[in-house]
Structures are given as structure tokens and as C-alpha cells.
Write an enzyme that holds these catalytic residues in place. Structure first.
Site, PDB file in Angstrom:
ATOM      1  N   ASN A  68     -30.918   5.858 -23.968  1.00  0.00           N
ATOM      2  CA  ASN A  68     -32.091   6.854 -24.653  1.00  0.00           C
ATOM      3  C   ASN A  68     -32.380   6.290 -26.160  1.00  0.00           C
ATOM      4  OD1 ASN A  68     -32.544   8.531 -22.800  1.00  0.00           O
ATOM      5  ND2 ASN A  68     -30.603   9.747 -23.239  1.00  0.00           N
ATOM      6  N   PHE A  96     -34.673   6.051 -14.959  1.00  0.00           N
ATOM      7  CA  PHE A  96     -34.090   5.248 -16.215  1.00  0.00           C
ATOM      8  C   PHE A  96     -33.054   4.873 -16.393  1.00  0.00           C
ATOM      9  CE2 PHE A  96     -34.530   4.371 -20.688  1.00  0.00           C
ATOM     10  CZ  PHE A  96     -33.250   4.630 -21.134  1.00  0.00           C
ATOM     11  N   ASN A  97     -31.946   5.525 -15.950  1.00  0.00           N
ATOM     12  CA  ASN A  97     -30.494   4.919 -16.079  1.00  0.00           C
ATOM     13  C   ASN A  97     -30.092   3.802 -15.216  1.00  0.00           C
ATOM     14  OD1 ASN A  97     -30.032   7.050 -17.763  1.00  0.00           O
ATOM     15  ND2 ASN A  97     -29.118   8.411 -16.358  1.00  0.00           N
ATOM     16  N   ASP A 144     -29.147  15.505 -16.934  1.00  0.00           N
ATOM     17  CA  ASP A 144     -27.731  15.224 -17.016  1.00  0.00           C
ATOM     18  C   ASP A 144     -27.081  16.515 -16.748  1.00  0.00           C
ATOM     19  OD1 ASP A 144     -28.341  13.187 -19.596  1.00  0.00           O
ATOM     20  OD2 ASP A 144     -28.073  12.665 -17.521  1.00  0.00           O
TER      21      ASP A 144
HETATM   22  O1  RIB Z   1     -33.789   9.401 -15.845  1.00  0.00           O
HETATM   23  C1  RIB Z   1     -33.266  10.568 -16.719  1.00  0.00           C
HETATM   24  C2  RIB Z   1     -32.001  10.057 -17.434  1.00  0.00           C
HETATM   25  O2  RIB Z   1     -32.385   9.207 -18.507  1.00  0.00           O
HETATM   26  C3  RIB Z   1     -31.140  10.901 -18.170  1.00  0.00           C
HETATM   27  O3  RIB Z   1     -30.076  10.618 -18.236  1.00  0.00           O
HETATM   28  C4  RIB Z   1     -31.671  11.038 -19.578  1.00  0.00           C
HETATM   29  O4  RIB Z   1     -30.869  11.430 -20.601  1.00  0.00           O
HETATM   30  C5  RIB Z   1     -32.074   9.492 -19.667  1.00  0.00           C
HETATM   31  O5  RIB Z   1     -30.908   8.827 -19.911  1.00  0.00           O
HETATM   32 CA    CA Z   2     -28.720  10.327 -20.276  1.00  0.00          CA
END
Ligand code: RIB
Ligand code: CA
Length: 304
Positions: free
Chosen positions: A39, A164-165, A233
Site C-alpha cells: 500500500n 492489487f496484492n 484484509d
Molecule cells: O486488493 C486489496 C488489497 O490491496 C488489500 O490487502 C489492501 O490492503 C491492499 O493491500
Molecule cells: Ca493489505
């Protein structure tokens, strides 16, 4: 009976809420927090993890991890979580020092020293996990399961294909999904369904200082709509405590590591292409009302 876990995290507003539940729920024994760039940069995610530990005066070690994805250029989510990664609340400034070892070393040492298999809960990119498995493959047999926030069978949130992760470090995600360690995928398919409603959010400050802290950071979360705010999360901790509220399907997950769909988690939804083999329990549905009820009950149960 408590579940021993390690959280690998990139606080991050929803990470902070997940850490709050993991630190305070008596059914969870959070042994270690490791941090990763995601993030925001890893120096900031580490400070944010320490702020949460200090807020609860928790005796939980924090170890700082990967500054960059394995190969892909780093791209943060400060547009969602703010430049600090956890804006809106004045945390104490006398923070505990992080461990004088890397996240990978701390993960290895904690996992191998445990008298029972540990559950890994990654809520950021999986760079530390991939590095751990590459450097210390012997840890795999000492891990009960990985409950990972990330991925999506449906629409992504970085591109139409990628969450995203996984998008942040697709090569690490591919290593994790090929590791053979049992995985529960907690993806956008359920985290975008179980939004924390604005009614729930407005109840928080009346509960306690913890409720006020969570409210003050959560209202800054850019992942919001008129229906509520995504607590991606936190769904990993909800799964650990109430698996009955989340429907999963066993399937093989591949991770796209290049091209326009980079970071996509591709599910063999018919079990047609991997000789019947599966590598993940994929979350496909959730009781969103139950999630909101549980979130508030958890905060009410925290004495501070
Ligand atoms: O896509 C959501 C994820 O990406 C969550 O873990 C949020 O904290 C960001 O890291
Ligand atoms: Ca996260």
C-alpha cells in the site's frame, strides 16, 4: 483452542483493522508480524504495524521485509490509503523497535521454533512468502495453511483482470500458488461483497478508543462507495474465526505473470485442465450481514 498465526502485511487501513482483530481475539495467537512494501513503502508499512502494536501495548514482534517485488516495478496504493498508509488518528509516538532481522529470517525462525504448525496470513503482496520458500523450503511442512487476501475469479481492482496484492508481485504469487502448501484464497469475490456499511462505521466511535481509532482511519479509505468501505484484509481473520460464513470451492489457481492480464488469478473452475488437482480453497461467497455484526462484536469485546 487458539490458532497460531503470523501476519505478513502492508498496513494499510484494512490491514490495520485485521491486525486489530488478530491481536485482540482470544482464539488467535499472533506470534509475529512481518511487513512488506505494498500500500505504501515498507518503511511506512513497518511504522504502521508498530503503531498498531503500540496502540494495544501488545508484546508482538515486528520484522521489516521486502522493499520491492521480485521482478516487477513497485507501484503503491497511496491513492487509496494516503501517503502515510494509515491517516486520520494520532497514534502514540514511542514505538517499539522492529526485530533486528529480516522478515524472511523472522518467519523462518518463528515457524521452525513453533511446537505446532503455524497459519500464515498474508494481507499484502506475497514477496516475503516467495523469498521464504525459495531460501528455506523446509518451512513448508511446518505451515498448517496460508489464508491469503488477494486475487479474484471475477473483476480485479488494478486492472479488470488483476487484484492489487497479486498485481504488485505476480511472480511471488505464482511461487506461492505452486508451493504445495494448502492455500485459502480470500479474494475480491467476497471482500467486495462484505463491505463494512456506513451504519457500522458510524457506530464505532461510540464503542471505545479502539472504535474511535478504527473509525478515524477507515473513513479515509479510498476503497469506498455509497454501500460501504471494503475491509479486504479483515476477511482473512473472519475466515479463521467463522469459516462457516464463507463458501469456498476447491480449484487449481494459476497466476498470470506477464502480458496485459499480469496479476490475474486464473481458476480452473470446471476442474478440466489439471488432472483433477487443486491448489486452493477459493472463497466464492460470504454472509455480509454476519461480517458486519461480527466486526462490531469484535470491537465491543476489546477492553481499552
Ligand atoms: O486488493 C486489496 C488489497 O490491496 C488489500 O490487502 C489492501 O490492503 C491492499 O493491500
Ligand atoms: Ca493489505
Amino acid at each position: 483452542m487458539t490458532t497460531k498465526i503470523i501476519m505478513d502485511t502492508d498496513p494499510g487501513i484494512d490491514d490495520a483493522a485485521a491486525l486489530t482483530m488478530a491481536i485482540n481475539d482470544p482464539s488467535i495467537d499472533l506470534k509475529l508480524i512481518t511487513t512488506v512494501a505494498g500500500n505504501v513503502t515498507v518503511d511506512k508499512t513497518t511504522i504502521n504495524a508498530q503503531k498498531i502494536v503500540r496502540f494495544f501495548n501488545a508484546k508482538i514482534p515486528v520484522a521489516s521485509g521486502a522493499e520491492q517485488p521480485l521482478f516487477k516495478d513497485f507501484e503503491d496504493a497511496a491513492r487509496i490509503h494516503g501517503e502515510s498508509g494509515m491517516p486520520g488518528y494520532d497514534f502514540p509516538t514511542d514505538l517499539p523497535k522492529p526485530l533486528d532481522k529480516t522478515a524472511v529470517e523472522a518467519l523462518h525462525d518463528e515457524i521452525m521454533a513453533s511446537d505446532e504448525p503455524i497459519t500464515l496470513v498474508p494481507t499484502g503482496s506475497y514477496t516475503n512468502i516467495a523469498l521464504l520458500f525459495s531460501e528455506y523450503p523446509e518451512v513448508k511442512s511446518h505451515i498448517k495453511e496460508i489464508v491469503a487476501m488477494g486475487g479474484a475469479l471475477g473483476k480485479g481492482n488494478m486492472t479488470s483482470a488483476a487484484e492489487f496484492n497479486v498485481f504488485t508481485d505476480p511472480d511471488a504469487a505464482a511461487i506461492m500458488y505452486k508451493s504445495g502448501v494448502p492455500i485459502v484464497m480470500v479474494g475480491l469475490d467476497i471482500t467486495m461483497k462484505a463491505l463494512l456499511t456506513h451504519e457500522s462505521i458510524q457506530e464505532l466511535p461510540q464503542i471505545s478508543e479502539t472504535g474511535k481509532m478504527l473509525h478515524d482511519i477507515i473513513v479515509n479509505d479510498g476503497d469506498n462507495s455509497d454501500k460501504g468501505i471494503a475491509m479486504h484484509d479483515v476477511n482473512t481473520i473472519f475466515y479463521l474465526l467463522h469459516p462457516e460464513a464463507i463458501k469456498t470451492e476447491d480449484m487449481w489457481i494459476d497466476v498470470q505473470t506477464d502480458g496485459p492480464a499480469i496479476g490475474e488469478t486464473v481458476g480452473d473452475i470446471r476442474g478440466a485442465y489439471h488432472d483433477g488437482k487443486t491448489n486452493a480453497k477459493v472463497s466464492v461467497d460470504i454472509d455480509a450481514v454476519e461480517f458486519n455484526k461480527w466486526f462490531l462484536e469484535e470491537v465491543r469485546a476489546i477492553k481499552n
